[in-house]
Each structure stands twice: as structure tokens, then as C-alpha cells.
Design a protein around this motif. Sequence first.
Motif, mmCIF file in Angstrom:
data_model
loop_
_atom_site.group_PDB
_atom_site.id
_atom_site.type_symbol
_atom_site.label_atom_id
_atom_site.label_comp_id
_atom_site.label_asym_id
_atom_site.label_seq_id
_atom_site.Cartn_x
_atom_site.Cartn_y
_atom_site.Cartn_z
ATOM 1 N N CYS A 1 3.761 5.714 13.705
ATOM 2 C CA CYS A 1 3.155 6.333 14.879
ATOM 3 C C CYS A 1 4.213 6.452 15.967
ATOM 4 O O CYS A 1 5.211 5.728 15.973
ATOM 5 C CB CYS A 1 1.952 5.532 15.374
ATOM 6 N N GLY A 2 3.988 7.385 16.865
ATOM 7 C CA GLY A 2 4.940 7.611 17.946
ATOM 8 C C GLY A 2 4.295 8.462 19.017
ATOM 9 O O GLY A 2 3.071 8.671 19.021
ATOM 10 N N MET A 3 5.095 8.996 19.908
ATOM 11 C CA MET A 3 4.552 9.773 21.012
ATOM 12 C C MET A 3 3.876 11.056 20.542
ATOM 13 O O MET A 3 3.039 11.619 21.260
ATOM 14 C CB MET A 3 5.664 10.105 22.017
ATOM 15 N N HIS A 4 4.231 11.539 19.355
ATOM 16 C CA HIS A 4 3.647 12.776 18.850
ATOM 17 C C HIS A 4 2.396 12.541 18.013
ATOM 18 O O HIS A 4 1.761 13.492 17.565
ATOM 19 C CB HIS A 4 4.669 13.538 18.004
ATOM 20 N N GLY A 5 2.048 11.283 17.738
ATOM 21 C CA GLY A 5 0.868 10.999 16.934
ATOM 22 C C GLY A 5 1.185 10.102 15.766
ATOM 23 O O GLY A 5 1.938 9.128 15.889
ATOM 24 N N PHE A 6 0.651 10.459 14.586
ATOM 25 C CA PHE A 6 0.777 9.633 13.395
ATOM 26 C C PHE A 6 1.498 10.395 12.287
ATOM 27 O O PHE A 6 1.288 11.593 12.104
ATOM 28 C CB PHE A 6 -0.603 9.190 12.894
ATOM 29 N N ARG A 7 2.314 9.669 11.533
ATOM 30 C CA ARG A 7 3.005 10.248 10.390
ATOM 31 C C ARG A 7 2.119 10.072 9.159
ATOM 32 O O ARG A 7 1.743 8.952 8.805
ATOM 33 C CB ARG A 7 4.349 9.550 10.172
ATOM 34 N N VAL A 8 1.797 11.175 8.509
ATOM 35 C CA VAL A 8 0.914 11.173 7.345
ATOM 36 C C VAL A 8 1.715 11.458 6.085
ATOM 37 O O VAL A 8 2.552 12.361 6.063
ATOM 38 C CB VAL A 8 -0.200 12.236 7.510
ATOM 39 N N TYR A 9 1.455 10.687 5.040
ATOM 40 C CA TYR A 9 1.938 10.997 3.698
ATOM 41 C C TYR A 9 0.718 11.393 2.870
ATOM 42 O O TYR A 9 -0.090 10.549 2.505
ATOM 43 C CB TYR A 9 2.649 9.805 3.060
ATOM 44 N N ASP A 10 0.600 12.685 2.606
ATOM 45 C CA ASP A 10 -0.507 13.220 1.815
ATOM 46 C C ASP A 10 -0.026 13.338 0.369
ATOM 47 O O ASP A 10 0.865 14.142 0.083
ATOM 48 C CB ASP A 10 -0.913 14.589 2.356
ATOM 49 N N PRO A 11 -0.605 12.570 -0.560
ATOM 50 C CA PRO A 11 -0.102 12.614 -1.945
ATOM 51 C C PRO A 11 -0.373 13.930 -2.651
ATOM 52 O O PRO A 11 0.083 14.119 -3.773
ATOM 53 C CB PRO A 11 -0.871 11.466 -2.622
ATOM 54 N N ASN A 12 -1.086 14.829 -1.992
ATOM 55 C CA ASN A 12 -1.411 16.107 -2.607
ATOM 56 C C ASN A 12 -0.690 17.284 -1.955
ATOM 57 O O ASN A 12 -0.917 18.430 -2.337
ATOM 58 C CB ASN A 12 -2.930 16.351 -2.543
ATOM 59 N N CYS A 13 0.199 17.004 -0.988
ATOM 60 C CA CYS A 13 0.807 18.132 -0.275
ATOM 61 C C CYS A 13 2.057 17.716 0.489
ATOM 62 O O CYS A 13 1.991 16.844 1.365
ATOM 63 C CB CYS A 13 -0.216 18.724 0.699
ATOM 64 N N VAL A 14 3.167 18.346 0.183
ATOM 65 C CA VAL A 14 4.408 18.106 0.927
ATOM 66 C C VAL A 14 4.295 18.690 2.321
ATOM 67 O O VAL A 14 4.683 18.058 3.309
ATOM 68 C CB VAL A 14 5.612 18.719 0.188
ATOM 69 N N GLU A 15 3.747 19.891 2.429
ATOM 70 C CA GLU A 15 3.693 20.587 3.719
ATOM 71 C C GLU A 15 2.979 19.758 4.782
ATOM 72 O O GLU A 15 3.454 19.642 5.914
ATOM 73 C CB GLU A 15 3.002 21.945 3.555
ATOM 74 N N ARG A 16 1.833 19.169 4.440
ATOM 75 C CA ARG A 16 1.082 18.376 5.422
ATOM 76 C C ARG A 16 1.768 17.045 5.725
ATOM 77 O O ARG A 16 1.386 16.363 6.683
ATOM 78 C CB ARG A 16 -0.347 18.133 4.919
ATOM 79 N N SER A 17 2.751 16.692 4.921
ATOM 80 C CA SER A 17 3.486 15.447 5.134
ATOM 81 C C SER A 17 4.757 15.667 5.935
ATOM 82 O O SER A 17 5.557 14.750 6.093
ATOM 83 C CB SER A 17 3.825 14.813 3.776
ATOM 84 N N GLN A 18 4.932 16.851 6.463
ATOM 85 C CA GLN A 18 6.140 17.204 7.205
ATOM 86 C C GLN A 18 5.847 17.487 8.670
ATOM 87 O O GLN A 18 6.534 18.287 9.301
ATOM 88 C CB GLN A 18 6.820 18.411 6.550
ATOM 89 N N ARG A 19 4.855 16.792 9.231
ATOM 90 C CA ARG A 19 4.526 16.964 10.638
ATOM 91 C C ARG A 19 3.824 15.710 11.142
ATOM 92 O O ARG A 19 3.366 14.876 10.363
ATOM 93 C CB ARG A 19 3.630 18.184 10.851
ATOM 94 N N TRP A 20 3.771 15.591 12.452
ATOM 95 C CA TRP A 20 2.989 14.532 13.082
ATOM 96 C C TRP A 20 1.566 15.034 13.288
ATOM 97 O O TRP A 20 1.342 16.222 13.560
ATOM 98 C CB TRP A 20 3.586 14.154 14.435
#
Length: 310
Positions: free
Chosen positions: A273-292
Motif C-alpha cells: 500500500c502507498g499514497m496511490h492505494g493498494f498493489r494488487v496481484y490478480d492471478p488471472n490478469c497481468v494488466e490489472r496487476s500493473q496499477r495501484w
Amino acid sequence: MGAPNTQETRYVRRRRRKRRLFWLLILIAACAVGCCFIKDGRFAPRPVPAPEQNVQADFSPEWEALEAQLGSASGNFVVSDADRAELEDVAARYPAYAEQICLFLAHIDVYSQTAVNNVLVSPEKIDFVLVEPFTAEPEGEQAAVTAKKGEVPFLLQYDARWGFHPYGSSCIGYTGCGPTCLSMAVMGLTGDAAVTPDVVSDFAEANGYYVPGSGTSWSLFTDGAANFGLHGWTIATDEDTMRDCLQRGGVLVASMLPGDFTRVGHFIVLTDCGMHGFRVYDPNCVERSQRWWSFDELAGQIAQLWCLAA
């Protein structure tokens, strides 16, 4: 009263102009930074690179061979008109995957509603979806996974090394988001790279943590996690509580409702977590795992939340 000093007056004017120019530049810089953060009145997503050193998902099918297999195969699945229209829209919005999606639609009877749901939610997964009916689990020793205690690895459930491994009603690539999330947590918290998603899925099935018709049981992240040396407990979907868990070195696993991540149900990992929110690791998608992801974006989609610690 003496006459004004012309040289001094010019000096004062130059100083004022420089000051005005300085503050104008500060204002322009501030506006530029603000535009990076704010979009339509909200904090805009901040891109971050997903650590893909553990990802093996480039299937690169032989198209002629695949088309021949599809031409000789037959099935009885019928896609709804609404889903067909949505698939066509996805093909238009993701030209990089358009050819594969059109092939998928041309032979849709061979596939399933699960396949359709996966393409609609994660277009990048289309190659896995296309080859899945014709691909068996690899035999022999599989490639090693790297892991380091204190660093949660990014793993995909449809990775070629375990994506075709049976789990529940299908394979890990379709039904194994839960075991893949627990695998990421175990590797990150203990450094044990041997606890791959197929190992966790076999444990889950053998010990009643897979419920036919429902999927992975929520108790996998509490009672089941203990088998791998972790403590897991449910926490409230509260931003301060979530941040506290992560800042203390824990890992969050969330069960997600239909929304940005799924059409039916899904598990994801929150690693930071940080000032931009939360870091997500989605096991079904690289794209959604590349943003806060902001708390507001996530909160309404979370059905249950667990904190895991070693």
C-alpha cells in the motif's frame, strides 16, 4: 524630495518579474503533477510494472494445427446473444487479440461459459482459452519458481507449468485462483518456492477445501494456510486495518464479487500500500496487476478479506 534612482528602479522591476516568473513556473509544475493524479475528479490509476520473472504464459499456438483441431472437434455449448456481442466488442477494443477472439467465436460450441467469462474479463488470456481443450498437463520435472522471503512473487493461475493441472471441476487455469493466491502468500512470507499452485490445489482437494459447485472454500486461507506455516484470519474491509496488516509485513487475500475482476467470483492478493492505494496481484490478469487500486475502487467488490502472516 529627490528624483528616483532609475538604475535602482529597473533592478527592482527585474526582481519582481523574476519572482512572478518563478511562482508561475511553480504553479505550472503543480498543475502538471495534479493532472497525473486526478482524472474526472478521482485519483487516476498509477501504472506499476508487474514482476513477471515467474510468468510462463506465452503459449504461441500453431494456428494451422489449432484450426485443424477445432475443425474436427464438436461441442454443444451455445453462447448467448449478449455474450457474443460483448465478445465482439472486446475484439474491437483489443485489436492485439482480435484474431484469436474471432477464432474463438467461430468455434464457440467447443468451449464453455467459463471460457467465455474468462475472455470477457481477461482478454490477454485468450491463447490459454483457445488451447485448453486440446492441451494436457506437462509431464516430467517442471521449471523452478524463484521466491525470496519478504517479496511476494507474481504468479498466474494459467501459467503453462500448472495451468492445465486438474483442480475441482476443471483446471487451475480456470478454477485455481484460490490456490494460486495462497501459493503467492506462502512464497512471499516463507520463501518456500516449492509451494506452487499445483501443490496447493492438490492439498486443497485432498483436504476438503474445494467445494463442488462452489469452488475454493474460504477456510483455505485460515485453517488451510496453517498447513504451510501461515496464520490466517479474517479482517474487516477497512482501509486503516488493511494498511496496518500490510505495513506489519502481512499479505492480504480478498474474495471478490462480480466487478472489475470477475463475472462470478475470484480471489486476488494485495501485497503493498502507498499514497496511490493498494498493489494488487490478480492471478488471472497481468494488466490489472500493473496499477495501484484505491480503497474506494476495491471496497465495494470485496466479499471477504484475510490477513496472512508467517
